[in-house]
Structures are given as C-alpha cells and as structure tokens.
Design an enzyme around this catalytic site. Structure first.
Site, mmCIF file in Angstrom:
data_model
loop_
_atom_site.group_PDB
_atom_site.id
_atom_site.type_symbol
_atom_site.label_atom_id
_atom_site.label_comp_id
_atom_site.label_asym_id
_atom_site.label_seq_id
_atom_site.Cartn_x
_atom_site.Cartn_y
_atom_site.Cartn_z
ATOM 1 N N LYS A 82 0.821 -1.211 0.000
ATOM 2 C CA LYS A 82 0.000 0.000 0.000
ATOM 3 C C LYS A 82 0.852 1.258 0.000
ATOM 4 O O LYS A 82 1.836 1.345 0.734
ATOM 5 C CB LYS A 82 -0.883 0.030 1.254
ATOM 6 N N SER A 237 -8.026 -7.450 8.181
ATOM 7 C CA SER A 237 -7.864 -7.841 9.575
ATOM 8 C C SER A 237 -8.581 -9.146 9.882
ATOM 9 O O SER A 237 -8.250 -9.821 10.852
ATOM 10 C CB SER A 237 -8.420 -6.728 10.463
#
Lengths: 295, 198
Positions: A82, A237
């Site tokens: 990212k 997550s």
C-alpha cells in the site's frame, strides 16, 4: 520482436488472473506463508492491519522495505503493498522493490487531499478503492487497473462493503438502461469521463476487475460479496485477528470459489473458532471512517 | 465437442468467450460430474498454487490427473501450463501439478509483474503470421520430453509447446480477443485426438 512492459493489457490482465481468489493482508513472512498455504492468490504486505491502525491511531504510511522484501522472499504468489493516496514517491519506492501491485489506499493516511497518483506514469499496476461508480471511473481515468469497493476496513462489519457493491452495481445497471443521448448528463452527474461512462453503459460492467474489501471476516461474508458480483475478495484484519488464522483463511478461499453452494460454505464455516471481534460501523465517529477518504 | 474450463480460480470467463467464438460448447467445470461430462479441458490463467490446492480440497485432483493421463485433450495457459508440467521449477514447497505434458516449467521465469510484457511472436501453426502474446508473471519451459514439440520461443525459451493431446502456452491468448490459439487447440489438438479415440 519488441517487448513492451507496463501496457494497459498487462496491468489489467494481471488483475484478471486474480479473479475468483482471496487476497490477504499479512504483516510478516510467517503470515504470508500461512496465506499462501491456505490458497490465497496474493498477499498484501503491510506493517499494521487496518484494525490495528484504527486502534493505535497516528499517521499510517508505506511499510518498511525490509519487511516487504522478506515477504517477497517467503512466498511465490504475487505480493502487493500500500501507498498513501497521492504519495507518488512511496509508489516509486514500492515499484523499485518489485511489488506486483500497488494499493493506493485510504487505509493509510492520505498524503494529498486533492490529487491521486498519476498511475499511467508507472510500470507497476495500481488498485484503488471506490464507494460508487463515479469514484471508480475517476480512478480508472487516472490509470487504476483494478478497483476494489472500499467497505470500512478494520471493522469486521461487512455492511459498508455491501452498500458500496450495491451502489456500484446499481449505478452500472442504471447506465445500461439509459438512452445514448442521456449519457452526457449521466457523466456529469457521476463526475466521471464521458468515454468511460459510455463504455460501462455498453458493456454493463467496469472496464477493469472489481474486487471487494473492508469488513469481510467470515466465509459467508466472502460468499456474499461474490454473489453481489465481486470478482474476488480482499480480507484484511479478518484473518489474522481471528482465533485460528490458517483454518479461517482456507475456509474463506473455499467459500469464495463455491460462493453459490451453501453446503460448501456451511462446511467451511464449521469450527473456525472466534472471528475477529469487530466494531459496528455505525458506532464509528465520522472522522474515523476510512471509506470517506478519497474523492 | 464440449470443452470445460476449470473454474476454481482465474480468468475462466475469457477462455469461455474465446472457445465459444471458435464454435464449441464451453462450460465452467468445478465438480466431479461436470468434469466427467466434458470431451476436452482448458486450464485457465490464474494462480497455479491456488488452483492445484483447491482441486485437492474439493476432491477433483485425482479425477483431473487421471482424465488427462488417459488422453483427454487439454490446453493450459500460464498457470495452466504449470499445472500440466511433469516438473515445476521454483515451485512452492509441495506444489502439485496434474501432469500430462512432459516438460519442466519454471514459474515466474520472466520475473515479477513489473517485467510482465506483450510481444509479437511466431507461432508454428504453419501460417507465418505473428501473434500478439501477453505474458503476465509468466513461466517458461526449460526442458521438453521426446514427444513434445516447441511451437514458439522467446530468446530461446519455449513459450508454446504441444504433445498429441496437450497444448500449453506461457502467454494469455484469452486476453487479446485473437482466437487463433484456441482454434488451433480445437482443430489441431482436440479434434484429431478425439477422432482417434472413436
């Protein structure tokens, strides 16, 4: 025989190869191996998963190159990373490391609140988040070769991902129903380039692969997104914040492939232990909602 | 002729469109009964580790291996080439293939995504026309068995090979809208092989 790299076909084609698969957030080589063994089609290397970014606060940035390279060395599947929205130097650094895809991501703290990265200027392909069709087409216009619906990362609450998939799908279906002479105004309303609007109206789909992301925590969540028309799923997550990551990862991969077979999803959902606890998106104060970043 | 495209993961839709454009009946296959019902098979582009693993998890690995071994015509692009190889170099530990084509394939041999490229190549189908080939984190062939013929190469690395019943390419003809490779598979690999069986 001239060999040309970084073409639109090569960039968009890379995303085509990921279709029907699960891309998993990992923070170290060990997690990356677990993801690869579970059947992930790619991993997203980052220092903190969204749930931790949310919990710990502060400015979230590109990951340490050492950590990314350790993950690249550990697995044979594609490695994504990212960069902050608008941070074209972070993107250059990631490109120089040889990452396979860059996620210009709202999960990190934006570096530019007006402009995104000019993605045509890179050899490495980019995936960008979108909450609606206009946003998706603006990113494609800047060179994004893959789109993911944003959802609300790090919550384990799938409602925003659902909302974004419905919104993008609904807007595409609406375009397909319009007369050709109505597309000019449609482009104005979507705040998107006319040529892309016209292409979507004609084909009935985005010109690039559409994954979904944000809040997916169970095999059934993954299957729900596939049945909403996603080409594949990002799980952040949801896997490594759960009780049994290896088993949950494999279960989400199975459910993504057999999203239309409730028996397979039921089998995959058995005995997975605790899912990530999660946060209801409705309980998040507006300034802490990541999906609102990007425009 | 009914051609199945293995639909566990990857660019299944593009292969189906190319096959339909070649005038054959093309269907996605994931289940045992579906695999039993087809005359020929395409292994799509995708992630070879994921596809191999899912085929084991869903109990179709042995069936696919056995049908390919017994001469069902098969075409694999990119990941599909890896899945057909008798030997995989730079494999994930324990990575399996279906076999069926006597070649050694090196995964990601052309490099990472930043090295992915397109290029015009000569494909030995007798036409002498160039084909635009798209290579994405592509493998190449390092060694071929006696019964394997090389149909195209880049810098002396074979990128298209065939045997009597199997065809494999490192590149993705399904991404270009050019159906010559699929037509070659149907007309010059699958049809002759199926007629011989009859």
């Amino acid at each position: 025989m001239a060999e040309v790299t970084g073409t639109g076909r090569v960039k968009r084609g890379m995303a085509e190869m990921l279709k029907g698969g699960v891309i998993m957030d990992v923070v170290n080589a060990e997690q990356a191996k677990i993801a690869e063994d579970a059947g992930a089609v790619a991993v997203m290397a980052l220092e903190r998963v969204p749930a931790d970014i949310r919990a710990q606060g502060g400015v979230a940035r590109m990951s340490d190159p050492d950590m990314i390279q350790k993950i690249q060395a550990a697995v044979s599947i594609p490695v994504m990373a990212k960069a902050r929205i608008g941070h074209f130097v972070e993107a250059r650094v990631l490109e120089s490391l040889g990452v396979d895809y860059i996620d210009e991501s709202e999960v990190l703290t934006p570096a530019d609140y007006e402009n995104h990265i000019d993605k045509f200027d890179f050899t490495v392909p980019f995936v960008c988040g979108a909450t609606n069709l206009g946003e998706a087409l603006r990113r494609i216009n800047e060179g994004a070769a893959m789109i993911r619906s944003k959802g609300e990362a790090g919550t384990g609450d799938v409602s925003n991902a659902m909302q974004h998939m419905r919104k993008i799908g609904g807007e595409i279906r609406r375009l397909s129903s319009l007369r050709e002479d109505e597309l000019y105004v449609a482009a104005k309303e979507l705040q998107a380039p006319y040529d892309l609007v016209k292409e979507v109206a004609q084909t009935g789909k985005l010109p690039v692969v559409l994954f979904t992301a944000g809040g997916i925590a169970t095999p059934a969540d993954a299957a729900l997104m596939m049945s909403m028309g996603a080409d594949g799923v990002f799980i952040g997550s949801g896997i490594f914040k759960s009780g049994n990551p290896a088993q949950r990862a494999a279960a989400c991969v199975k459910a993504t492939t057999f999203w239309d077979d409730p028996k397979v999803i039921a089998d995959a959902s058995r005995g997975l232990g605790e899912a990530m606890v999660g946060i209801n998106v409705a309980d998040l104060p507006a300034p802490h909602r990541l999906a609102d970043r990007g425009w | 002729m009914k051609v199945g495209v293995l639909a566990l993961q990857g660019d299944v839709r593009e292969h189906i469109s190319s096959l339909i454009a070649c005038g054959v009946d093309a269907v996605p296959v994931r289940r045992e009964s579906e695999i039993q019902s087809i005359d020929a098979l395409v292994l799509p582009g995708g992630e070879s580790t994921t596809i191999a693993q899912l085929s084991e998890v869903f109990g179709i690995y042995d069936l696919l291996k056995q049908r390919i071994a017994s001469g069902m015509p098969v075409y694999g692009s990119c990941a599909g080439m890896i899945l057909l190889a008798t030997e995989i170099l730079d494999a994930k530990v324990g990575q399996k293939s279906f076999g069926g084509l006597d070649i050694s394939v090196r995964r990601n041999a052309f490099g990472r995504q930043v090295d992915s490229f397109e290029s015009d190549i000569e494909f030995a189908d007798g036409s002498h026309e160039l084909i635009r080939a798209v290579f994405i984190r592509a493998p190449w062939v390092e060694k071929v068995g006696d019964a394997v013929q090389v149909l195209a190469s880049i810098d002396s690395h074979p990128v298209a090979v065939r045997s009597h019943t199997a065809l494999a390419t490192s590149f993705h003809p399904e991404l270009t809208g050019d159906h010559r490779i699929h037509r070659y598979f149907i007309e010059h690999v699958a049809r002759p092989a199926l007629e011989k069986v009859k």
